[in-house]
Design a protein around this motif. Structure first.
Motif, PDB file in Angstrom:
ATOM      1  N   PRO A   1      35.531  45.451  51.128  1.00  0.00           N
ATOM      2  CA  PRO A   1      36.366  46.244  51.225  1.00  0.00           C
ATOM      3  C   PRO A   1      36.889  47.859  50.419  1.00  0.00           C
ATOM      4  O   PRO A   1      37.951  47.021  50.021  1.00  0.00           O
ATOM      5  CB  PRO A   1      36.204  46.707  52.758  1.00  0.00           C
ATOM      6  N   PRO A   2      36.201  48.836  50.541  1.00  0.00           N
ATOM      7  CA  PRO A   2      37.069  49.334  49.899  1.00  0.00           C
ATOM      8  C   PRO A   2      38.163  49.687  50.182  1.00  0.00           C
ATOM      9  O   PRO A   2      39.114  50.704  49.216  1.00  0.00           O
ATOM     10  CB  PRO A   2      36.454  50.605  49.826  1.00  0.00           C
ATOM     11  N   ASN A   3      38.465  49.984  51.605  1.00  0.00           N
ATOM     12  CA  ASN A   3      39.656  50.337  51.724  1.00  0.00           C
ATOM     13  C   ASN A   3      40.488  48.777  51.592  1.00  0.00           C
ATOM     14  O   ASN A   3      41.324  48.537  52.119  1.00  0.00           O
ATOM     15  CB  ASN A   3      40.185  49.777  53.224  1.00  0.00           C
ATOM     16  N   SER A   4      40.151  47.219  51.289  1.00  0.00           N
ATOM     17  CA  SER A   4      41.196  45.874  50.763  1.00  0.00           C
ATOM     18  C   SER A   4      41.592  46.416  49.487  1.00  0.00           C
ATOM     19  O   SER A   4      41.746  47.455  48.517  1.00  0.00           O
ATOM     20  CB  SER A   4      40.389  44.984  50.386  1.00  0.00           C
ATOM     21  N   PRO A   5      43.119  45.845  49.394  1.00  0.00           N
ATOM     22  CA  PRO A   5      44.562  46.215  48.531  1.00  0.00           C
ATOM     23  C   PRO A   5      44.028  46.070  47.359  1.00  0.00           C
ATOM     24  O   PRO A   5      43.154  45.419  46.844  1.00  0.00           O
ATOM     25  CB  PRO A   5      45.266  46.094  48.681  1.00  0.00           C
ATOM     26  N   GLU A   6      44.135  46.973  46.224  1.00  0.00           N
ATOM     27  CA  GLU A   6      43.960  46.378  44.518  1.00  0.00           C
ATOM     28  C   GLU A   6      44.796  45.439  44.474  1.00  0.00           C
ATOM     29  O   GLU A   6      45.957  46.152  44.528  1.00  0.00           O
ATOM     30  CB  GLU A   6      43.525  47.702  43.673  1.00  0.00           C
ATOM     31  N   LEU A   7      44.263  44.594  43.560  1.00  0.00           N
ATOM     32  CA  LEU A   7      45.641  43.856  42.840  1.00  0.00           C
ATOM     33  C   LEU A   7      44.849  43.342  41.295  1.00  0.00           C
ATOM     34  O   LEU A   7      44.163  44.239  40.818  1.00  0.00           O
ATOM     35  CB  LEU A   7      45.098  42.388  43.576  1.00  0.00           C
ATOM     36  N   ILE A   8      46.432  43.679  40.812  1.00  0.00           N
ATOM     37  CA  ILE A   8      46.265  42.948  39.247  1.00  0.00           C
ATOM     38  C   ILE A   8      46.653  41.312  39.322  1.00  0.00           C
ATOM     39  O   ILE A   8      47.162  41.817  38.898  1.00  0.00           O
ATOM     40  CB  ILE A   8      47.308  44.281  38.623  1.00  0.00           C
ATOM     41  N   PRO A   9      44.922  40.802  38.746  1.00  0.00           N
ATOM     42  CA  PRO A   9      45.757  39.401  38.609  1.00  0.00           C
ATOM     43  C   PRO A   9      45.852  39.035  36.981  1.00  0.00           C
ATOM     44  O   PRO A   9      46.129  39.111  35.919  1.00  0.00           O
ATOM     45  CB  PRO A   9      43.979  38.631  38.680  1.00  0.00           C
ATOM     46  N   GLY A  10      46.939  37.705  37.630  1.00  0.00           N
ATOM     47  CA  GLY A  10      47.490  37.376  36.551  1.00  0.00           C
ATOM     48  C   GLY A  10      46.948  35.792  35.976  1.00  0.00           C
ATOM     49  O   GLY A  10      46.660  35.658  34.933  1.00  0.00           O
ATOM     50  N   ILE A  11      45.763  35.401  37.331  1.00  0.00           N
ATOM     51  CA  ILE A  11      44.995  34.210  36.481  1.00  0.00           C
ATOM     52  C   ILE A  11      43.366  35.274  36.936  1.00  0.00           C
ATOM     53  O   ILE A  11      43.497  35.216  38.275  1.00  0.00           O
ATOM     54  CB  ILE A  11      45.143  32.934  37.342  1.00  0.00           C
TER      55      ILE A  11
ATOM     56  N   GLY B   1      28.725  42.204  30.281  1.00  0.00           N
ATOM     57  CA  GLY B   1      29.802  42.144  29.385  1.00  0.00           C
ATOM     58  C   GLY B   1      31.066  43.340  30.744  1.00  0.00           C
ATOM     59  O   GLY B   1      31.775  43.277  30.042  1.00  0.00           O
ATOM     60  N   TYR B   2      30.588  42.282  32.178  1.00  0.00           N
ATOM     61  CA  TYR B   2      32.417  42.727  32.870  1.00  0.00           C
ATOM     62  C   TYR B   2      33.343  42.417  32.312  1.00  0.00           C
ATOM     63  O   TYR B   2      34.111  43.057  32.332  1.00  0.00           O
ATOM     64  CB  TYR B   2      31.067  43.331  34.403  1.00  0.00           C
ATOM     65  N   PHE B   3      33.177  41.295  32.017  1.00  0.00           N
ATOM     66  CA  PHE B   3      34.428  40.662  31.627  1.00  0.00           C
ATOM     67  C   PHE B   3      34.949  40.022  30.940  1.00  0.00           C
ATOM     68  O   PHE B   3      36.242  40.437  30.780  1.00  0.00           O
ATOM     69  CB  PHE B   3      34.126  39.084  32.560  1.00  0.00           C
ATOM     70  N   ASP B   4      34.172  40.377  30.107  1.00  0.00           N
ATOM     71  CA  ASP B   4      34.533  40.403  28.448  1.00  0.00           C
ATOM     72  C   ASP B   4      35.313  42.783  28.167  1.00  0.00           C
ATOM     73  O   ASP B   4      36.519  42.426  28.104  1.00  0.00           O
ATOM     74  CB  ASP B   4      33.139  41.007  27.651  1.00  0.00           C
ATOM     75  N   ARG B   5      34.677  43.278  29.263  1.00  0.00           N
ATOM     76  CA  ARG B   5      35.598  44.611  29.183  1.00  0.00           C
ATOM     77  C   ARG B   5      36.436  44.412  30.072  1.00  0.00           C
ATOM     78  O   ARG B   5      37.875  45.670  29.486  1.00  0.00           O
ATOM     79  CB  ARG B   5      34.646  45.749  29.703  1.00  0.00           C
ATOM     80  N   THR B   6      36.441  44.073  30.792  1.00  0.00           N
ATOM     81  CA  THR B   6      37.781  43.918  31.695  1.00  0.00           C
ATOM     82  C   THR B   6      38.881  43.134  31.369  1.00  0.00           C
ATOM     83  O   THR B   6      40.116  43.622  31.234  1.00  0.00           O
ATOM     84  CB  THR B   6      37.406  43.372  33.205  1.00  0.00           C
ATOM     85  N   LEU B   7      38.704  41.761  30.588  1.00  0.00           N
ATOM     86  CA  LEU B   7      40.082  41.121  29.526  1.00  0.00           C
ATOM     87  C   LEU B   7      40.369  42.302  28.978  1.00  0.00           C
ATOM     88  O   LEU B   7      41.563  42.207  28.276  1.00  0.00           O
ATOM     89  CB  LEU B   7      39.541  39.785  29.699  1.00  0.00           C
ATOM     90  N   ALA B   8      39.317  42.902  28.175  1.00  0.00           N
ATOM     91  CA  ALA B   8      39.759  43.615  26.994  1.00  0.00           C
ATOM     92  C   ALA B   8      40.617  44.586  27.420  1.00  0.00           C
ATOM     93  O   ALA B   8      41.789  45.452  27.218  1.00  0.00           O
ATOM     94  CB  ALA B   8      38.499  44.119  25.846  1.00  0.00           C
ATOM     95  N   ALA B   9      40.527  45.265  28.242  1.00  0.00           N
ATOM     96  CA  ALA B   9      41.433  46.228  29.567  1.00  0.00           C
ATOM     97  C   ALA B   9      42.821  46.105  29.867  1.00  0.00           C
ATOM     98  O   ALA B   9      43.249  47.351  29.399  1.00  0.00           O
ATOM     99  CB  ALA B   9      40.353  47.239  29.963  1.00  0.00           C
ATOM    100  N   MET B  10      42.651  45.135  30.110  1.00  0.00           N
ATOM    101  CA  MET B  10      43.633  44.357  30.723  1.00  0.00           C
ATOM    102  C   MET B  10      45.216  44.052  29.868  1.00  0.00           C
ATOM    103  O   MET B  10      44.883  43.419  29.011  1.00  0.00           O
ATOM    104  CB  MET B  10      43.840  43.796  31.529  1.00  0.00           C
ATOM    105  N   SER B  11      46.478  45.293  30.199  1.00  0.00           N
ATOM    106  CA  SER B  11      47.632  44.546  29.436  1.00  0.00           C
ATOM    107  C   SER B  11      49.103  44.505  30.313  1.00  0.00           C
ATOM    108  O   SER B  11      49.218  45.306  31.196  1.00  0.00           O
ATOM    109  CB  SER B  11      47.991  45.425  28.191  1.00  0.00           C
ATOM    110  N   PRO B  12      49.202  43.326  30.010  1.00  0.00           N
ATOM    111  CA  PRO B  12      49.128  42.243  29.741  1.00  0.00           C
ATOM    112  C   PRO B  12      47.799  41.543  30.451  1.00  0.00           C
ATOM    113  O   PRO B  12      47.148  41.953  31.685  1.00  0.00           O
ATOM    114  CB  PRO B  12      50.133  41.628  29.789  1.00  0.00           C
TER     115      PRO B  12
END
Length: 214
Positions: A131-141, A161-172
C-alpha cells in the motif's frame, strides 16, 4: 528484420529499422508469453524452484548472503517464475524486501517495503503491491522478470519500458538480475539506445550471463 542479429548498431538505424524492431519485439513477446503460459504447472513450479536455488547461491557468493541487503523482487504474473517463498526466506534472513510499483505512468518505478504481514492492494495491471503507506526503499539488488533474453545481458520485457527507465534513473545503479526461462533465449533483441544491460541473467539452467567486473 532489417538487420542481422550480429550486425545491428542501435546508434545507426533508420526510422524504418526502428519500426521493424518494434513490430518484431511485439510478436516475440506474444509468442514467448503464450509458450510460457502453455507450460504445465509442474514444469513452471520446477523452474521456479531451480531459479530460487540459483538466486540464493548468487546472493550468497556475491553479497555474502541476504542479511542486510535491500532486494526488489516481483509479484509473479502471466506464468513468470514464482520466487515468493524465497522472498519470505530472505526476509527471515534479515533482508529488506521491496516490490516495484507503477505510481506514475511513464515514470521510474517506486519500490516499497514488503513483509509477509503486508496487506497488499491492487496496483497497475491489477498486480498486488504494497500500500502507499508502506515505506519506500532504494534497492541494491533488483530482480527483473524476463519475457525474453539474449547473451550479453539483454532483456526483452513487456514493452512499457519501466525497468529500463528506472535503472537508468538510479544512481548508484543497483545490481540487476534478469529472471527468466531457458527456453526464452533469443539470438538478439536488436538492442535500442534505451535498453539497459543487466548485470546477470539467471534461468532454471543456472547463471547464463554475468557482467565482467560487476
Amino acid at each position: 528484420m532489417a538487420a542481422e542479429a550480429g550486425h545491428y548498431d542501435p546508434q545507426a538505424v533508420s526510422p524504418q529499422q526502428t519500426a521493424d524492431v518494434a513490430r518484431w519485439r511485439k510478436a516475440e513477446r506474444n509468442r514467448l508469453r503464450a509458450e510460457r503460459l502453455a507450460l504445465p504447472v509442474a514444469i513452471r513450479q520446477s523452474a521456479g524452484e531451480a531459479l530460487a536455488g540459483h538466486l540464493r547461491e548468487l546472493i550468497r557468493n556475491r553479497f555474502s548472503g541476504a542479511n542486510g541487503c535491500v532486494i526488489s523482487f516481483y509479484w509473479p504474473i502471466k506464468g513468470e517464475p514464482d520466487l515468493r517463498l524465497l522472498m519470505a526466506e530472505m526476509h527471515a534472513q534479515g533482508a529488506a524486501i521491496a516490490l516495484p510499483i507503477v505510481e506514475t505512468k511513464a515514470a521510474p518505478l517506486v519500490f516499497r517495503l514488503w513483509t509477509p504481514e503486508t496487506q497488499l492492494v491492487r496496483g497497475d495491471w491489477n498486480i498486488p503491491v504494497p500500500p502507499p503507506n508502506s515505506p519506500e526503499l532504494i534497492p541494491g539488488i533488483v530482480l527483473t522478470p524476463l519475457v525474453g533474453w539474449a547473451a550479453g545481458g539483454f532483456r526483452l520485457g513487456y514493452g512499457g519500458g519501466y525497468f529500463d527507465r528506472t535503472l537508468a534513473a538510479m544512481s548508484p545503479r543497483p545490481y540487476s538480475i534478469g529472471i527468466g526461462l531457458e527456453s526464452a533465449q533469443l539470438p538478439s533483441i536488436f538492442p535500442q539506445p534505451h535498453d539497459i544491460l543487466l548485470e546477470a541473467i539467471l534461468t532454471e539452467a543456472g547463471e547464463r550471463y554475468a557482467k565482467e567486473g560487476a
